[in-house]
Motif scaffolding. Sequence first.
Motif, PDB file in Angstrom:
ATOM      1  N   ARG A 122       4.648  13.898  -3.179  1.00  0.00           N
ATOM      2  CA  ARG A 122       4.522  13.483  -1.774  1.00  0.00           C
ATOM      3  C   ARG A 122       3.459  14.363  -1.128  1.00  0.00           C
ATOM      4  O   ARG A 122       3.225  15.493  -1.577  1.00  0.00           O
ATOM      5  N   LYS A 151      -0.104   4.054  -2.581  1.00  0.00           N
ATOM      6  CA  LYS A 151       0.557   5.343  -2.382  1.00  0.00           C
ATOM      7  C   LYS A 151       1.993   5.226  -2.881  1.00  0.00           C
ATOM      8  O   LYS A 151       2.755   4.397  -2.394  1.00  0.00           O
ATOM      9  N   ASN A 155       1.083   7.184  -8.886  1.00  0.00           N
ATOM     10  CA  ASN A 155       0.250   7.568  -7.754  1.00  0.00           C
ATOM     11  C   ASN A 155      -1.158   7.933  -8.213  1.00  0.00           C
ATOM     12  O   ASN A 155      -2.144   7.666  -7.525  1.00  0.00           O
ATOM     13  N   LYS A 199       0.809  -1.217   0.000  1.00  0.00           N
ATOM     14  CA  LYS A 199       0.000   0.000   0.000  1.00  0.00           C
ATOM     15  C   LYS A 199       0.844   1.270   0.000  1.00  0.00           C
ATOM     16  O   LYS A 199       0.337   2.357  -0.290  1.00  0.00           O
ATOM     17  N   ASP A 200       2.132   1.146   0.353  1.00  0.00           N
ATOM     18  CA  ASP A 200       2.988   2.326   0.512  1.00  0.00           C
ATOM     19  C   ASP A 200       4.363   2.031  -0.083  1.00  0.00           C
ATOM     20  O   ASP A 200       5.141   1.253   0.480  1.00  0.00           O
ATOM     21  N   THR A 250       5.345   7.570  -3.386  1.00  0.00           N
ATOM     22  CA  THR A 250       5.884   8.879  -3.019  1.00  0.00           C
ATOM     23  C   THR A 250       7.386   8.937  -3.268  1.00  0.00           C
ATOM     24  O   THR A 250       8.059   7.914  -3.366  1.00  0.00           O
TER      25      THR A 250
END
Length: 369
Positions: free
Chosen positions: A263, A245, A239, A202-203, A247
């Motif tokens: 970001r 997500k 993104n 997820k990140d 960044t």
Amino acid sequence: MKKINPITKKLEMLYLDDHIKELYDHPKLKNLFLEVTSRCNARCEHCGSSCGNKVVTDEIEAEYLKKALKEIADKYKASDILLNVTGGEPLLRKDLFELMEYATNLGFGWGITTNGMLIDKKMAEKLEKYKLDTISISIDGLKETHESFRKVPNSFEKIINAIKLLQKNKYLQCLQITTVANKKNFHELEDLYKLMQDLKIKDWRVISCDPIGRAEKNDSVLLDNNQMKQLLDFIIEKNSEGKMKVTYGCAHYLGSQYEMETRPYYFMCSTGLTVASILSNGDIYACPNVERRKELIQGNIRKDSFVDVWENKFEQFRHKRITTNSKCQKCPDYKFCRGDSFHTWDFENNEPKFCIKNVLKGDETNGIR
């Protein structure tokens, strides 16, 4: 990240400038890096601390770390401060969980940055038992590239298995994968994006390789100017797809065009303002990624009060800020970047090692080396 009107963006960045000035007078500790060891089971080509499998004789004892944490918890609200455990490879430290149990009992939350190679079922259970909040694991390419870059054969599968084990952790608030984009893995970014989807990540944080530590002596891994722009455009594109997500990370001022696009916050080098660290030898320092220089050491927890040092020193990062020079101060964006990140400041020549804002504007005279 949502699109922001350029005028609104400018106003918000001016507000941030006022906030930074306020922090000069009233610094607020929010992130404390605990570099619990400089030992490491990898030898990454880009390591900012040049860590490796070496004999360490001055590793700070647990009693001093506990004393510093108790002092901080007595003075400030521990739950407002995140302990960022780092190294070296922090999981090599045998009393790590004893330290983290002590810290959580004081009220601190904690996160860890790890290469993931030591996380098996037993280690994953320990991380859950001691209520790990956040974890960042590195994947720097597909199997062959990753293992070549980190100099550890047969490590890629261990990391993938570690991620799957950690996804079962009921206390974990954030499982982040970090990729250091460099010339050796740049062509694999699309495939890595697919891998992140397959792993249900997820990140995903993608940062550019900076000329610090080993990478400073091996600039063949550094992205060129065109690749830097392509990287940021890649992050914005992925993104926007909304699958996870994606960044860029906290380092570097990107110019008003890219701020808040790559970001969910504006650039601010917080070292000495909201960020400090205790290094593996007990030195009280700013961000652990800043070049290790004697004049930047603020004290040592073996003999100094951390709270006293935090409240009365760090002047190089506050009012007597060292990231200043006449060229930067003439730039209209100086109030937003203030010389960019301390960790890529050229202390010998008193100038930033590169200016990404200029790269993105097409000015290659002050771009990436």
